[in-house]
Design a protein around this motif. Structure first.
Motif, PDB file in Angstrom:
ATOM      1  N   GLU A 143       0.997  -1.231  -0.009  1.00  0.00           N
ATOM      2  CA  GLU A 143      -0.081  -0.124  -0.190  1.00  0.00           C
ATOM      3  C   GLU A 143       0.930   1.303   0.086  1.00  0.00           C
ATOM      4  O   GLU A 143       0.647   2.191  -0.722  1.00  0.00           O
ATOM      5  CB  GLU A 143      -1.022  -0.098   1.138  1.00  0.00           C
ATOM      6  CG  GLU A 143      -1.881  -1.002   1.188  1.00  0.00           C
ATOM      7  CD  GLU A 143      -2.634  -1.114   2.359  1.00  0.00           C
ATOM      8  OE1 GLU A 143      -2.544  -0.206   3.227  1.00  0.00           O
ATOM      9  OE2 GLU A 143      -3.545  -2.067   2.429  1.00  0.00           O
ATOM     10  N   THR A 144       2.005   1.214   0.731  1.00  0.00           N
ATOM     11  CA  THR A 144       2.880   2.413   0.841  1.00  0.00           C
ATOM     12  C   THR A 144       3.543   2.606  -0.661  1.00  0.00           C
ATOM     13  O   THR A 144       3.374   3.664  -0.993  1.00  0.00           O
ATOM     14  CB  THR A 144       3.796   1.952   2.044  1.00  0.00           C
ATOM     15  OG1 THR A 144       3.096   1.931   3.208  1.00  0.00           O
ATOM     16  CG2 THR A 144       5.098   3.316   2.170  1.00  0.00           C
ATOM     17  N   PHE A 145       4.091   1.617  -1.292  1.00  0.00           N
ATOM     18  CA  PHE A 145       4.733   1.494  -2.186  1.00  0.00           C
ATOM     19  C   PHE A 145       3.581   2.247  -3.220  1.00  0.00           C
ATOM     20  O   PHE A 145       3.906   2.796  -4.178  1.00  0.00           O
ATOM     21  CB  PHE A 145       5.174   0.418  -2.971  1.00  0.00           C
ATOM     22  CG  PHE A 145       6.789   0.186  -2.487  1.00  0.00           C
ATOM     23  CD1 PHE A 145       7.849   0.993  -3.314  1.00  0.00           C
ATOM     24  CD2 PHE A 145       7.096  -0.482  -1.505  1.00  0.00           C
ATOM     25  CE1 PHE A 145       9.006   0.585  -2.770  1.00  0.00           C
ATOM     26  CE2 PHE A 145       8.286  -0.472  -0.967  1.00  0.00           C
ATOM     27  CZ  PHE A 145       9.409  -0.018  -1.664  1.00  0.00           C
ATOM     28  N   THR A 146       2.496   1.521  -3.512  1.00  0.00           N
ATOM     29  CA  THR A 146       1.348   2.118  -4.329  1.00  0.00           C
ATOM     30  C   THR A 146       1.137   3.542  -4.462  1.00  0.00           C
ATOM     31  O   THR A 146       1.262   4.464  -5.236  1.00  0.00           O
ATOM     32  CB  THR A 146       0.258   1.035  -4.408  1.00  0.00           C
ATOM     33  OG1 THR A 146       0.434  -0.209  -4.443  1.00  0.00           O
ATOM     34  CG2 THR A 146      -0.956   1.673  -5.381  1.00  0.00           C
ATOM     35  N   ARG A 147       0.928   3.933  -3.049  1.00  0.00           N
ATOM     36  CA  ARG A 147       0.665   5.404  -2.695  1.00  0.00           C
ATOM     37  C   ARG A 147       1.664   6.367  -3.247  1.00  0.00           C
ATOM     38  O   ARG A 147       1.599   7.357  -4.029  1.00  0.00           O
ATOM     39  CB  ARG A 147       0.356   5.812  -1.476  1.00  0.00           C
ATOM     40  CG  ARG A 147      -1.020   5.378  -1.011  1.00  0.00           C
ATOM     41  CD  ARG A 147      -1.430   5.780   0.374  1.00  0.00           C
ATOM     42  NE  ARG A 147      -0.395   5.711   1.389  1.00  0.00           N
ATOM     43  CZ  ARG A 147      -0.496   4.689   2.036  1.00  0.00           C
ATOM     44  NH1 ARG A 147      -1.557   3.426   2.034  1.00  0.00           N
ATOM     45  NH2 ARG A 147       0.409   4.311   2.981  1.00  0.00           N
ATOM     46  N   SER A 148       3.117   5.772  -2.977  1.00  0.00           N
ATOM     47  CA  SER A 148       4.227   6.485  -3.344  1.00  0.00           C
ATOM     48  C   SER A 148       4.296   6.657  -5.004  1.00  0.00           C
ATOM     49  O   SER A 148       4.457   7.842  -5.441  1.00  0.00           O
ATOM     50  CB  SER A 148       5.410   6.040  -2.810  1.00  0.00           C
ATOM     51  OG  SER A 148       5.390   6.205  -1.325  1.00  0.00           O
ATOM     52  N   ALA A 169       3.849   9.292  -9.899  1.00  0.00           N
ATOM     53  CA  ALA A 169       3.586   9.072 -11.469  1.00  0.00           C
ATOM     54  C   ALA A 169       3.013  10.238 -12.271  1.00  0.00           C
ATOM     55  O   ALA A 169       3.477  10.979 -13.449  1.00  0.00           O
ATOM     56  CB  ALA A 169       2.519   7.986 -11.632  1.00  0.00           C
ATOM     57  N   GLY A 170       2.453  11.366 -11.379  1.00  0.00           N
ATOM     58  CA  GLY A 170       1.808  12.414 -12.001  1.00  0.00           C
ATOM     59  C   GLY A 170       3.127  13.468 -12.262  1.00  0.00           C
ATOM     60  O   GLY A 170       2.877  14.402 -13.314  1.00  0.00           O
TER      61      GLY A 170
END
Length: 87
Positions: free
Chosen positions: A35-40, A45-46
């Motif tokens: 979850e932490t990696f995904t949010r980061s 990405a933006g």
């Protein structure tokens, strides 16, 4: 020129637990890390890939019981995969 074909950038990152480490890695800790990696990555990405409209996250937790090929296999040198330092 038509740009109808889907274009995807796939990045693969593997985290390896050292062979012989006796620590029991509990699944809730892995989920928290995911979850932490995904949010980061979503935030980054933006900034670094602003033309992307979505991302997909895949994850696997593997026990590589048999992996006799730990190092990559070198392929024969060709004019396309070799840097010519003489030019």
């Amino acid at each position: 020129m038509s740009y109808e074909s889907p274009r995807v950038l796939r990045l693969t990152i593997e985290f390896h637990v050292p062979v012989g480490l006796r620590k029991n890695i509990r699944w809730p800790r892995v989920e928290t890390a995911l979850e932490t990696f995904t949010r980061s990555v979503q935030v980054l990405a933006g900034e670094v890939f602003p033309w992307a409209s979505e991302m997909r996250v895949r994850h696997e937790w593997l026990y590589a019981w048999h992996d006799d090929q730990r190092e990559p296999v070198a392929l024969p040198a060709t004019e396309y995969n070799t840097v010519d330092n003489e030019k």
